[in-house]
Write a protein that holds these residues in place. Structure first.
Motif, short mmCIF file in Angstrom:
data_model
loop_
_atom_site.label_atom_id
_atom_site.label_comp_id
_atom_site.label_asym_id
_atom_site.label_seq_id
_atom_site.Cartn_x
_atom_site.Cartn_y
_atom_site.Cartn_z
N ARG A 75 0.84 -1.21 0.00
CA ARG A 75 0.00 0.00 0.00
C ARG A 75 0.86 1.25 0.00
O ARG A 75 0.53 2.25 -0.66
CB ARG A 75 -0.93 -0.01 1.21
N ASN A 76 1.98 1.23 0.72
CA ASN A 76 2.88 2.39 0.74
C ASN A 76 3.48 2.64 -0.64
O ASN A 76 3.63 3.80 -1.06
CB ASN A 76 4.00 2.18 1.76
N LYS A 77 3.84 1.56 -1.33
CA LYS A 77 4.39 1.70 -2.67
C LYS A 77 3.37 2.34 -3.62
O LYS A 77 3.72 3.18 -4.45
CB LYS A 77 4.82 0.34 -3.22
N LEU A 78 2.11 1.92 -3.47
CA LEU A 78 1.06 2.50 -4.32
C LEU A 78 0.82 3.96 -3.97
O LEU A 78 0.58 4.79 -4.87
CB LEU A 78 -0.24 1.70 -4.15
N SER A 79 0.90 4.29 -2.69
CA SER A 79 0.61 5.66 -2.25
C SER A 79 1.65 6.67 -2.74
O SER A 79 1.34 7.85 -2.90
CB SER A 79 0.52 5.72 -0.73
N VAL A 80 2.87 6.20 -3.01
CA VAL A 80 3.91 7.12 -3.49
C VAL A 80 3.99 7.13 -5.01
O VAL A 80 4.89 7.74 -5.59
CB VAL A 80 5.29 6.76 -2.91
#
Length: 272
Positions: A75-80
């Motif tokens: 999810r963090n990868k998608l958020s950035v």
């Protein structure tokens, strides 16, 4: 992509699961070398280990990818701003590399320790060819394992499914081999007792084996015996002849098929 791959390798080399994976790969063959009799050359059992390593690869992949889900890394990868296809491919590169490193450790210990102790009968050219085939087949297996693990958000579920899948695929490979080895006829010689009470062999009438594959069925079994990565590993474990170009071509098809399908499903996956 390069940033995700770099971050993936940093996480890989810090992973306790990966370190245990490497220790298992080296420790397994060391144990076999120690307990096997000295009169067995190393090549008689060197290529059977990768079959077991695939089970360890299943556990590692499930734990490694499951950690990404549980820690919220994906999810963090998608958020950035990273795209899902890039996330999937970077995970494939890291997991395939991890399995290749574990296999390299296995072979280094196998031949580095095994040859001085047990010797080797197989020509070096055959060792190189079978080793390359093993690396390529394990890369295809990595693509299959990643495909499964990316579908599950929980480590426990992914681990269970991957282990069962690996066992099932090994069972399929064993079944294919057993059917291909079925003789066309039974009989030819039988043990009988003579009038003097002595046992002796005599010729008997040959009987058609009902389990012998027909010509069309044999072609199908031979195709899957060449095509499936687990069947390739099974044949390598038995030191059977394997065509490197054909195996590599089939493994490339498996990688593309499972990676393409995995990306399509991951793009649609709801990440809560």
């Amino acid at each position: 992509m390069s940033r995700l791959v770099s971050a993936g390798f940093q996480r890989l080399f810090k992973s306790l699961c990966f370190k245990i994976y490497l220790i298992f790969s080296a420790g397994y063959i060391l144990t076999i070398i120690i307990i096997r009799p000295d009169h067995y050359p190393i090549d008689t059992f060197a290529f059977s280990g990768p079959m077991l390593i695939t089970l360890a690869a299943a556990v590692f992949t499930a734990m490694f990818i499951g950690r990404e889900y549980s820690d919220g890394t994906i999810r963090n990868k998608l958020s950035v701003g990273h795209k899902r296809i890039v996330i999937y491919l970077s995970n494939l590169i890291v997991c395939a590399a991890a399995n290749a490193i574990a296999l390299a450790v296995y072979f280094i210990v196998t031949f580095g320790v095994g040859i001085p102790i047990a010797g080797i009968d197989m020509p070096i050219s055959s060792v190189v060819m079978l080793s390359l085939c093993t690396f390529i087949a394990l890369t295809a297996v990595s693509a299959v394992f990643l495909f499964i693990s990316m579908l599950f958000s929980g480590k426990a579920a992914a681990t269970a499914v991957l282990i069962l899948s690996a066992i099932f695929m090994l069972g399929v490979a064993s079944f294919i081999q057993s059917r291909l080895k079925e003789p066309e006829y039974y009989g030819g010689m039988e043990l009988v007792m003579s009038e003097e009470g002595e046992f002796m062999f005599q010729e008997s009438e040959k009987r058609k084996n009902p389990n012998y594959l027909s010509e069309d069925a044999r072609k199908v079994f031979e195709f899957f015996n060449d095509f499936l990565p687990f069947s390739q590993l099974y044949r390598i474990a038995e030191n059977q002849p394997v065509s490197l170009p054909l195996s590599a071509a089939y493994d490339a098809v498996v990688i593309v098929l499972f990676t393409g399908t995995g990306i399509l499903l991951f793009v649609k996956k709801d990440l809560k």
